[in-house]
Design an enzyme around this catalytic site. Structure first.
Site, PDB file in Angstrom:
ATOM      1  N   LYS A 259      44.635 115.542 -45.574  1.00 34.86           N
ATOM      2  CA  LYS A 259      44.280 116.193 -46.889  1.00 34.86           C
ATOM      3  C   LYS A 259      45.774 116.896 -47.380  1.00 34.86           C
ATOM      4  O   LYS A 259      46.384 117.562 -46.941  1.00 34.86           O
ATOM      5  CB  LYS A 259      43.299 117.539 -46.460  1.00 34.86           C
ATOM      6  CG  LYS A 259      43.329 118.705 -47.736  1.00 34.86           C
ATOM      7  CD  LYS A 259      42.470 119.647 -47.361  1.00 34.86           C
ATOM      8  CE  LYS A 259      42.376 120.916 -48.404  1.00 34.86           C
ATOM      9  NZ  LYS A 259      41.537 122.049 -48.276  1.00 34.86           N
TER      10      LYS A 259
ATOM     11  N   ASP B 182      46.137 124.964 -53.472  1.00 38.54           N
ATOM     12  CA  ASP B 182      44.869 125.140 -53.762  1.00 38.54           C
ATOM     13  C   ASP B 182      44.270 126.432 -54.213  1.00 38.54           C
ATOM     14  O   ASP B 182      44.267 127.736 -53.734  1.00 38.54           O
ATOM     15  CB  ASP B 182      44.002 125.037 -52.343  1.00 38.54           C
ATOM     16  CG  ASP B 182      42.532 125.052 -52.605  1.00 38.54           C
ATOM     17  OD1 ASP B 182      42.058 125.192 -53.750  1.00 38.54           O
ATOM     18  OD2 ASP B 182      41.634 125.414 -51.434  1.00 38.54           O
TER      19      ASP B 182
ATOM     20  N   LYS C  28      39.983 131.167 -56.138  1.00 40.89           N
ATOM     21  CA  LYS C  28      40.490 132.081 -54.780  1.00 40.89           C
ATOM     22  C   LYS C  28      40.784 133.515 -55.410  1.00 40.89           C
ATOM     23  O   LYS C  28      41.366 133.821 -56.570  1.00 40.89           O
ATOM     24  CB  LYS C  28      41.359 131.648 -53.983  1.00 40.89           C
ATOM     25  CG  LYS C  28      40.739 130.374 -53.298  1.00 40.89           C
ATOM     26  CD  LYS C  28      41.793 129.902 -52.431  1.00 40.89           C
ATOM     27  CE  LYS C  28      41.660 128.605 -51.825  1.00 40.89           C
ATOM     28  NZ  LYS C  28      40.393 128.681 -50.828  1.00 40.89           N
TER      29      LYS C  28
ATOM     30  N   ASP D  90      48.240 123.924 -48.024  1.00 38.36           N
ATOM     31  CA  ASP D  90      46.949 123.014 -47.985  1.00 38.36           C
ATOM     32  C   ASP D  90      47.164 121.668 -48.179  1.00 38.36           C
ATOM     33  O   ASP D  90      46.172 120.984 -48.050  1.00 38.36           O
ATOM     34  CB  ASP D  90      46.095 123.566 -49.187  1.00 38.36           C
ATOM     35  CG  ASP D  90      44.655 123.625 -48.830  1.00 38.36           C
ATOM     36  OD1 ASP D  90      44.397 123.498 -47.816  1.00 38.36           O
ATOM     37  OD2 ASP D  90      43.906 123.390 -49.767  1.00 38.36           O
TER      38      ASP D  90
ATOM     39  N   ASP E  32      36.150 124.838 -55.110  1.00 41.53           N
ATOM     40  CA  ASP E  32      37.001 125.303 -53.765  1.00 41.53           C
ATOM     41  C   ASP E  32      36.750 124.342 -52.548  1.00 41.53           C
ATOM     42  O   ASP E  32      37.607 124.509 -51.578  1.00 41.53           O
ATOM     43  CB  ASP E  32      36.910 126.892 -53.600  1.00 41.53           C
ATOM     44  CG  ASP E  32      38.170 127.312 -52.749  1.00 41.53           C
ATOM     45  OD1 ASP E  32      39.285 126.506 -52.601  1.00 41.53           O
ATOM     46  OD2 ASP E  32      38.187 128.600 -52.467  1.00 41.53           O
TER      47      ASP E  32
ATOM     48  N   GLU F 168      37.525 121.453 -51.936  1.00 45.83           N
ATOM     49  CA  GLU F 168      38.021 120.278 -52.609  1.00 45.83           C
ATOM     50  C   GLU F 168      38.456 119.308 -51.673  1.00 45.83           C
ATOM     51  O   GLU F 168      38.669 118.004 -51.793  1.00 45.83           O
ATOM     52  CB  GLU F 168      38.923 120.818 -53.665  1.00 45.83           C
ATOM     53  CG  GLU F 168      40.455 120.958 -53.075  1.00 45.83           C
ATOM     54  CD  GLU F 168      40.454 122.041 -51.966  1.00 45.83           C
ATOM     55  OE1 GLU F 168      39.496 122.964 -52.143  1.00 45.83           O
ATOM     56  OE2 GLU F 168      41.407 122.121 -51.107  1.00 45.83           O
TER      57      GLU F 168
ATOM     58  N   ARG G 294      37.326 117.866 -48.802  1.00 47.46           N
ATOM     59  CA  ARG G 294      36.395 116.976 -48.269  1.00 47.46           C
ATOM     60  C   ARG G 294      36.282 115.925 -49.364  1.00 47.46           C
ATOM     61  O   ARG G 294      36.045 114.998 -49.262  1.00 47.46           O
ATOM     62  CB  ARG G 294      35.112 117.706 -48.044  1.00 47.46           C
ATOM     63  CG  ARG G 294      34.479 118.384 -49.295  1.00 47.46           C
ATOM     64  CD  ARG G 294      33.547 119.238 -48.843  1.00 47.46           C
ATOM     65  NE  ARG G 294      34.039 120.520 -47.933  1.00 47.46           N
ATOM     66  CZ  ARG G 294      33.196 121.633 -47.479  1.00 47.46           C
ATOM     67  NH1 ARG G 294      32.001 121.459 -47.390  1.00 47.46           N
ATOM     68  NH2 ARG G 294      34.120 122.467 -46.961  1.00 47.46           N
TER      69      ARG G 294
HETATM   70  N1  BES Z   1      41.923 125.137 -48.190  1.00 46.08           N
HETATM   71  C1  BES Z   1      40.879 125.960 -47.938  1.00 46.08           C
HETATM   72  C2  BES Z   1      40.611 126.119 -46.620  1.00 46.08           C
HETATM   73  C3  BES Z   1      41.410 127.225 -45.979  1.00 46.08           C
HETATM   74  C4  BES Z   1      41.264 128.570 -45.989  1.00 46.08           C
HETATM   75  C5  BES Z   1      42.701 126.653 -45.409  1.00 46.08           C
HETATM   76  C6  BES Z   1      42.203 129.424 -45.416  1.00 46.08           C
HETATM   77  C7  BES Z   1      43.477 127.784 -44.583  1.00 46.08           C
HETATM   78  C8  BES Z   1      43.583 129.092 -44.833  1.00 46.08           C
HETATM   79  C9  BES Z   1      39.550 125.064 -48.418  1.00 46.08           C
HETATM   80  O1  BES Z   1      39.940 124.000 -49.615  1.00 46.08           O
HETATM   81  C10 BES Z   1      38.479 125.911 -48.906  1.00 46.08           C
HETATM   82  O2  BES Z   1      38.951 126.703 -50.097  1.00 46.08           O
HETATM   83  N2  BES Z   1      37.420 126.103 -48.307  1.00 46.08           N
HETATM   84  C11 BES Z   1      36.345 126.916 -48.513  1.00 46.08           C
HETATM   85  C12 BES Z   1      35.012 125.851 -48.532  1.00 46.08           C
HETATM   86  C13 BES Z   1      34.054 126.472 -49.135  1.00 46.08           C
HETATM   87  C14 BES Z   1      34.037 126.636 -50.440  1.00 46.08           C
HETATM   88  C15 BES Z   1      32.769 125.629 -48.640  1.00 46.08           C
HETATM   89  C16 BES Z   1      36.360 128.048 -47.607  1.00 46.08           C
HETATM   90  O3  BES Z   1      36.345 127.661 -46.246  1.00 46.08           O
HETATM   91  O4  BES Z   1      35.863 128.936 -47.871  1.00 46.08           O
HETATM   92 ZN    ZN Z   2      41.657 123.492 -49.635  1.00 46.77          ZN
HETATM   93 MN    MN Z   3      39.831 125.099 -51.385  1.00 46.10          MN
END
Ligand code: BES
Ligand code: ZN
Ligand code: MN
Length: 527
Positions: free
Chosen positions: A290, A295, A302, A313, A372, A374, A376
């Site tokens: 990824k 992000d 966020k 990210d 968010d 993204e 996947r």
């Molecule tokens: N890049 C983030 C996940 C992340 C969070 C990585 C903190 C490292 C530290 C990812 O893209 C994300 O935002 N995931 C969301 C998914 C949700 C919206 C289903 C999450 O984990 O809240």
């Molecule tokens: Zn992300």
């Molecule tokens: Mn995200």
């Protein structure tokens, strides 16, 4: 002489004429005053090998117990003084113990680092990492003794490199002056130690450094296109390497609606980068990362606090490219293809919306419920592309995918998902050996419910509070053929170290390179 406003008019008119109205310009906007460059970003001691320690060096003695190693080069009187200090301190050479001494002969310092009597290769690397951090401010040259084999000496060299890493290029004055004096890794057969290092650990050291530098760079500097440029630079001159890049137009033609959709709110174009290293024949191992260079969450934006580490990210993408770099640099007899799914996730008038439905390369449709989620999406197209294009014998994807994986396992373990117990065992063994541990979390058809959409084949996020890491893994699985050996690593918790450990100074850890490098060296296509 400054130009009058009048004389600027023709230029303005010309610029306007050449600008297709209403079309966002694909001009990357750089951070003010910061430009791309190749200047050394991490001042470091040179690491070399010799059969004895230079007389003026600060001495690091790796101790498996209380007996001083024969190659410590200390006189009888100095050895007696060290022994007395050990007794007084209760130092027994146990793992994770250390003792710093001054006033021993003419040595500027003697640092004893315990590894215990059962020490593994990782323990020797860790001891050297401890030394690297303890001796950061030491002006004298450094020498490490007490390394029982050429291989362990090579491990110590790697440990020193990993432990001394720093990234200072945006400080007007470094926190500490750059250490000018080298470190000598001492082993009786110095040539054998050097050869062992060159054959393996040198590649890992370079790969990890490449990754940490890329992650440390601000997101104004590293975006999909510049990620590709840095990769080309790093691989320049290496043989059996092929670098292929798909731009947005190419990805659109291939129907990669998920990857292109994620980057659609950013003026910086998305890319799919594929680095092939062909050190062996047969099907490749595919490593897919990824690569969200920033992000923001997109329209599902966020919070400020949640955004602050999101330049990292792209850690998964950096890890797979860093692994390919390690393998190519050391001419490992393996065939790998590293795929970096690169995009910037930004809110914009043209950004994708919650509610949009997109179509991936293989034809499956996805309802976007949260922009968010993204990672996947970019992975969905990337894994399908590499499966179709290269017919790998297995696919490993690695991603900073969910806060949920980080909440469950913290910085201690990355989450591992696989359908196959044998693959899990393979990961466990390798991960313990290199010190990049994984913990298996459930991948199960039950999570299908979490990503079921009323209007598309799947949706990209469950309803919170969902079992986010497992739902994410289940989502990716929907794009992997049933008979394809596959593992997914969610490294959200391990991408960043808040405090320094011997092999990972605070900051981006470079997690994944050591794990995937070791994995790739032993997991080959059945011939
Ligand atoms: N890049 C983030 C996940 C992340 C969070 C990585 C903190 C490292 C530290 C990812 O893209 C994300 O935002 N995931 C969301 C998914 C949700 C919206 C289903 C999450 O984990 O809240
Ligand atoms: Zn992300
Ligand atoms: Mn995200």
């Amino acid at each position: 002489m400054s130009r009058s406003p009048k004389s600027r008019l023709p230029f303005l008119a010309l610029a306007l004429a050449l600008t297709p109205l209403g079309i966002a310009q694909a001009q990357p906007v750089m951070g003010s005053g910061i430009s791309l460059g190749t200047e050394a970003s991490s001042p470091a001691r040179d690491v070399g090998f010799a059969s004895s320690a230079p007389a003026d060096a600060a001495l690091v003695v790796v101790m498996q117990g209380t007996a001083l190693p024969a190659d410590a080069g200390l006189s009888a009187a100095e050895s007696a003084a060290v022994a007395a200090a050990m007794t007084a301190d209760g130092f027994e050479g146990k793992a994770d113990s250390k003792l710093s001494l001054r006033g021993i002969g003419s040595r500027p310092r003697v640092l004893l680092v315990g590894v215990g009597s059962e020490a593994t290769a990782l323990d020797f690397a860790t001891a050297a990492g401890t030394a690297a951090q303890d001796l950061k401010g030491e002006k004298a040259p450094v020498a490490i003794v007490g390394l029982p084999s050429a291989d362990l000496a090579a491990e110590a060299a790697l440990g020193y490199h990993l432990g001394q890493y720093r990234f200072d290029r945006y400080k007007s004055r470094g926190d500490e002056p750059a250490p000018a004096q080298p470190v000598t890794i001492v082993h009786s057969d110095a040539a054998a130690a050097q050869a062992a290092y060159t054959a393996h650990q040198a590649g890992v050291a370079e790969g990890v450094r490449f990754v940490r530098d890329l992650i440390n760079e601000p997101p104004s500097v590293i975006y999909p296109e510049s990620f590709v440029d840095r990769t080309r630079e790093a691989f320049r001159g290496l043989t059996n390497v092929e670098i292929e890049v798909l731009d947005e137009a190419a990805m659109r033609r291939l129907g990669m609606g998920a990857l292109v959709g994620v980057g659609q709110g950013s003026p910086r174009g998305s890319r799919l980068l594929m680095v092939t290293y062909r050190g062996a024949s047969g099907a490749p191992l595919a490593l897919v990362g990824k690569g969200i260079t920033f992000d923001s969450g997109g329209l599902s934006i966020k919070s400020g606090a949640g955004m602050v580490e999101m330049k990292a990210d792209m850690s998964g993408a950096a890890a797979v490219v860093g692994t390919a770099l390690s393998l190519a640099r050391t001419r490992a007899p393996v065939h790998v293809v590293a795929v970096a799914a690169l995009a910037e996730n930004m809110p914009d008038g043209n950004a994708q919306r919650p509610g949009d439905v997109i179509r991936t390369m293989g034809g499956k449709t996805i309802e976007i419920v949260n922009t968010d989620a993204e990672g996947r999406l970019v992975l969905a197209d990337a894994v399908q592309y590499v499966a179709e294009e290269r017919e790998p014998f297995a696919i490993v994807d690695i991603a900073t995918l969910t806060g949920s994986a980080s909440a469950a396992l913290g910085p201690e373990f990355a989450a591992l998902f696989t359908r196959d117990d044998a693959i899990a065992d393979r990961f466990d063994a390798v991960a313990a050996r290199v010190g990049e541990p994984v913990w298996r979390l459930p991948l199960h058809p039950r999570y299908a419910e979490a990503v079921k959409s009323p209007i598309a084949d799947v949706k990209n996020s469950g309803n919170s509070p969902a079992p986010g890491a497992s739902a994410g893994a289940h989502f990716i699985e929907a794009f992997i053929a049933e008979d394809m050996p596959w593992a997914h690593i969610d490294m959200a918790g391990t991408m960043w170290a808040d405090s320094s450990k011997p092999l990972t100074p605070a900051g981006p850890t470079g997690y994944g390179v050591r794990l995937l490098d070791a994995l790739a060296r032993e997991w080959r296509a059945a011939q």
